[in-house]
Design a protein around this motif. Structure first.
Motif, PDB file in Angstrom:
ATOM      1  N   ARG A 187       0.831  -1.211   0.000  1.00 17.87           N
ATOM      2  CA  ARG A 187       0.000   0.000   0.000  1.00 17.87           C
ATOM      3  C   ARG A 187       0.859   1.252   0.000  1.00 17.87           C
ATOM      4  NH1 ARG A 187      -3.909   2.503   4.488  1.00 17.87           N
ATOM      5  NH2 ARG A 187      -5.357   3.584   3.125  1.00 17.87           N
ATOM      6  N   TRP A 215      -0.104  -3.853  -6.068  1.00 13.57           N
ATOM      7  CA  TRP A 215      -1.056  -3.072  -5.278  1.00 13.57           C
ATOM      8  C   TRP A 215      -1.417  -1.793  -6.017  1.00 13.57           C
ATOM      9  CZ3 TRP A 215      -1.601   1.820  -3.520  1.00 13.57           C
ATOM     10  CH2 TRP A 215      -2.658   2.044  -2.631  1.00 13.57           C
ATOM     11  N   TYR A 216      -0.420  -1.096  -6.567  1.00 15.42           N
ATOM     12  CA  TYR A 216      -0.711   0.174  -7.221  1.00 15.42           C
ATOM     13  C   TYR A 216      -1.538  -0.031  -8.488  1.00 15.42           C
ATOM     14  CZ  TYR A 216      -0.134   5.014  -8.617  1.00 15.42           C
ATOM     15  OH  TYR A 216      -0.384   6.313  -8.951  1.00 15.42           O
ATOM     16  N   ARG A 264      -3.641  -2.396  -8.964  1.00 17.53           N
ATOM     17  CA  ARG A 264      -4.970  -2.829  -8.549  1.00 17.53           C
ATOM     18  C   ARG A 264      -5.735  -1.741  -7.805  1.00 17.53           C
ATOM     19  NH1 ARG A 264      -3.193  -6.513  -5.691  1.00 17.53           N
ATOM     20  NH2 ARG A 264      -3.495  -5.604  -3.610  1.00 17.53           N
ATOM     21  N   GLU A 265      -5.054  -0.982  -6.943  1.00 21.27           N
ATOM     22  CA  GLU A 265      -5.735  -0.065  -6.033  1.00 21.27           C
ATOM     23  C   GLU A 265      -5.416   1.421  -6.239  1.00 21.27           C
ATOM     24  OE1 GLU A 265      -7.855  -1.176  -3.831  1.00 21.27           O
ATOM     25  OE2 GLU A 265      -7.419  -3.320  -3.779  1.00 21.27           O
ATOM     26  N   GLY A 266      -4.241   1.724  -6.742  1.00 26.49           N
ATOM     27  CA  GLY A 266      -3.782   3.098  -6.730  1.00 26.49           C
ATOM     28  C   GLY A 266      -3.971   3.880  -7.999  1.00 26.49           C
TER      29      GLY A 266
END
Length: 353
Positions: A200, A345-346, A348-350
């Motif tokens: 994250r 993560w980035y 997928r989420e960022g």
């Protein structure tokens, strides 16, 4: 226990450092241009990222900060009522051109004002910690960069004016009374990335700016092959935020024989490995290429456009860096598994929708 005073407390490093100090039980005074509500929200997010109780942000004392005003616009009698550790994390981070004046105002003049305010009002026994960048070395990278005070260099010896401005701030700090008295610590950071265990990240700078550009083109024209100019042994000193905060807390609590530390890791990430992970997570094929290979076969139109959009961060792929580091036996903070976690993560989420 000293009071911890942190300017730039709503920034990426500042908010996580603030959260870690709160979680340790310290009294923290957060200085920021943003409102108290915004600062507490940023620190609460950082606490959550680090695995702590986000409600600890309610304990935070927040005061307004103005780097260009006398005494930083602070209620100095309150902020410096007790012996403190003053963390100067406030900075303007940009690689874009035509921001030279802004960078000088914030990173050089603003840093000088922060130091002067501290020296006028801090109680005896206080300490001043300057958060810098390991890349203040600029283009002079022959051999490991030493943990020494830097000398002047002209702006054309740097990849961007941000590096130059941070070096100038260090030079001014070296001449200060606090430095002569041994009350200064300079922590030069590597390329800041997200949490090593979750991936994250609460930032869009550096690696994430590059990922955002690559994702934009990958989504518009999936499957394209793009060459980027790279040093044959190009490497990145990626530094997870959790490892960085932990090292900063350790450094701040000890007596050090030298005032300057590279807060980086002994193991670096080869740019080729970064490209492989991005290629596995995005519909694009990034290929490192030497200048000679590009000269022999020039960019096609698509490659030229991508390289133009990525040029401000991709310039770091064109060099190999080594920094003096005092814990060579420690394992690298960014293993292949951590690198995949950070990128995935980035993606997928960022990334923006």
């Amino acid at each position: 226990m000293n009071v911890q005073v942190i300017d730039g407390a709503n920034g990426f490093v500042g908010s996580h450092l603030t959260g870690a100090l709160l979680a340790r039980g310290d009294e923290v005074i957060a200085l920021a241009r943003a409102s108290a509500k915004v600062v507490r929200r940023r620190v609460a997010d950082a606490l959550l990222c680090l695995g702590f109780d986000e409600s600890l942000a309610d304990r935070l004392r927040v005061r307004g900060l103005a780097l260009d005003e006398p005494d930083l616009g602070l209620p100095v009698a309150e902020v410096f009522a007790e012996r403190c550790t003053f963390w100067h994390t406030a900075a303007l981070v940009t690689f874009f051109p035509r921001r030279e004046e802004d960078l000088l105002n914030v990173n050089v003049a603003g840093s000088a004002n922060a130091l002067a305010t501290y020296e006028r009002h801090a109680r005896p026994g206080s300490r001043y910690i300057f958060i810098g960048t390991a890349y203040q070395c600029g283009l002079d990278t022959e051999g490991p960069v030493p943990e020494d005070w830097p000398a002047h260099a002209s702006p054309d010896r740097f990849r961007n004016f941000y590096e130059y401005s941070k070096r100038e701030a260090e030079i001014a700090l070296a001449r200060s009374r606090s430095a002569r008295e041994g009350a200064v610590l300079v922590a030069r950071l590597g390329v800041m990335v997200g949490h090593s265990r979750t991936g994250r990240a609460l930032t869009d700078y550096g690696l994430y700016d590059f990922l955002r550009v690559m994702a934009f083109f990958a989504r518009r024209t999936p499957g394209e092959r793009v060459r980027l100019p790279c040093h044959p042994d190009a490497n990145l000193h990626l530094t997870p935020i959790d490892a960085t905060v932990s090292r900063l807390l350790s450094l701040s609590g000890g007596d050090q024989d030298r005032p300057i530390f590279h807060v980086v890791n002994g193991g670096t990430v080869p740019v080729r490995d970064l490209f492989d992970v991005i290629n596995a997570r995005l519909p694009i094929e990034l290929v490192p290429a030497t200048p000679e290979q590009i000269l022999e076969r020039p960019f096609n139109r698509f490659e030229a456009v991508v390289n133009m959009r990525a040029k401000y961060t991709a310039t770091y792929f064109r060099h190999h860096y080594d920094f003096e580091w005092r814990d060579p036996a420690a394992p690298p903070a960014v293993t292949p598994a951590v690198l995949d976690r950070l990128v995935s993560w980035y993606v997928r989420e960022g990334l923006p929708e």
